[in-house]
Enzyme design. Structure first.
Site, PDB file in Angstrom:
ATOM      1  N   THR A 180       0.853  -1.176   0.000  1.00 17.17           N
ATOM      2  CA  THR A 180       0.000   0.000   0.000  1.00 17.17           C
ATOM      3  C   THR A 180       0.897   1.238   0.000  1.00 17.17           C
ATOM      4  O   THR A 180       2.122   1.128  -0.142  1.00 17.17           O
ATOM      5  CB  THR A 180      -0.963  -0.028   1.204  1.00 17.17           C
ATOM      6  OG1 THR A 180      -1.897   1.044   1.086  1.00 17.17           O
ATOM      7  CG2 THR A 180      -0.229   0.068   2.530  1.00 17.17           C
ATOM      8  N   LYS A 214       3.395   1.081  -3.839  1.00 20.93           N
ATOM      9  CA  LYS A 214       2.763   0.399  -4.972  1.00 20.93           C
ATOM     10  C   LYS A 214       3.552   0.543  -6.277  1.00 20.93           C
ATOM     11  O   LYS A 214       3.505  -0.337  -7.135  1.00 20.93           O
ATOM     12  CB  LYS A 214       1.339   0.914  -5.170  1.00 20.93           C
ATOM     13  CG  LYS A 214       0.365   0.416  -4.116  1.00 20.93           C
ATOM     14  CD  LYS A 214      -1.059   0.779  -4.484  1.00 20.93           C
ATOM     15  CE  LYS A 214      -2.043   0.158  -3.518  1.00 20.93           C
ATOM     16  NZ  LYS A 214      -3.441   0.379  -3.938  1.00 20.93           N
TER      17      LYS A 214
END
Length: 283
Positions: A62, A66
């Site tokens: 996250t 990413k």
């Protein structure tokens, strides 16, 4: 068979529902596994990838990893390469070598959440935010033939315009246009918030004006905490169909389990798990 080990990386990561979701999904599919949380600063990602993450069977990524994690991987799934974003990594081992492959399941989660709520993508989609998840949403919508308005703040508008050029090159001229969020006042079949605006604890913020909201046929807010963001609350008060990102969060996690273990899930189990996640947030 040894216990499988997974986790999520981010920074700062704080409280996350990912362990709760993935533990339940592994129970539903009969997988003996555990799921941890790894707060990894950007400047430590390369080192931690080799020293910690490569010992796992896979992990989720996250913010802010990413895109940053992509250069560390042996291979990218076609969709992850196209979208320029990875949220799921799978490790395989053979002859003493560790192979890593990156995937993105955000698009699957996004479309599945909309379908679950009876919301169609529509011909025109307005997406606020052009970070990792915003780009996944944009590519997913463009691939489905939607016309896109992508809104950003002034500081990030230049990068957004470059991204719009690449979208138009891939999907056809006129597919997407970039706007300053404050300058946009157009109509759309679906309004998507791909920013953290409205997330707990700053729950009194709304990503667009009331005018833009009133000209939207439906609303999807990727934020899932609180269970009803100000954007969603305003939309529903005006009779506009609106959902938060909780169902997407569960569906993309389910898709990650499919990548790791080939697992499949009953939509009723996904819906129940989504409801249970809201209960977890309230505790």
């Amino acid at each position: 068979m040894s216990k499988k080990r997974y986790g999520v990386i981010g920074h700062p990561i704080g409280h996350t529902l990912s362990p709760f979701i993935h533990t339940r999904l592994m129970q539903l599919s009969g997988i003996d596994g555990e799921y941890g949380v790894y707060d990894i600063a950007p400047d430590a990602l390369d080192r931690e990838f080799k020293e910690t993450l490569m010992k796992l069977d896979g992990f989720n990524a996250t913010i802010p990893h990413k895109q940053a994690v992509m250069h560390l991987l042996s291979e990218l799934d076609e969709t992850a390469e196209l979208y320029g974003s990875v949220n799921t990594v799978r490790f395989t081992r053979e002859d003493g070598c560790v192979h890593s492959k990156g995937f993105t399941t955000d698009g699957i989660g996004f479309v599945s959440a909309l379908e679950n709520a009876g919301i169609e993508l529509g011909k025109t989609v307005t997406i606020v935010g052009c970070g990792g998840v915003g780009r996944v949403f944009a590519n997913t919508c463009a691939k489905a033939g939607c016309r896109l308005n992508i809104l950003e703040c002034e500081a990030a508008l230049s990068n957004t315009k470059s991204f719009v050029v690449s979208l138009n090159e891939r999907f056809g001229e006129g597919t997407a246009s970039a706007f300053l969020t404050d300058d946009f006042s157009g109509e759309s079949d679906l309004l998507v918030n791909a920013t953290p605006i409205g997330m707990f604890p700053k729950t009194d913020a709304c990503v667009v004006s009331d005018t833009v909201l009133s000209r939207s046929g439906a609303v999807f807010d990727a934020v899932y905490n609180p269970s009803e963001t100000l954007l969603v609350k305003k939309a529903r008060a005006n009779g506009i169909s609106a959902i938060t990102g909780m169902t997407m969060l569960v569906y993309q996690a389910a898709a990650a389990q499919t990548v790791w273990n080939g697992s499949t899930f009953d939509p009723k189990d996904i819906e129940q798990l989504s409801n249970d996640c809201f209960e977890q947030l309230s505790k």
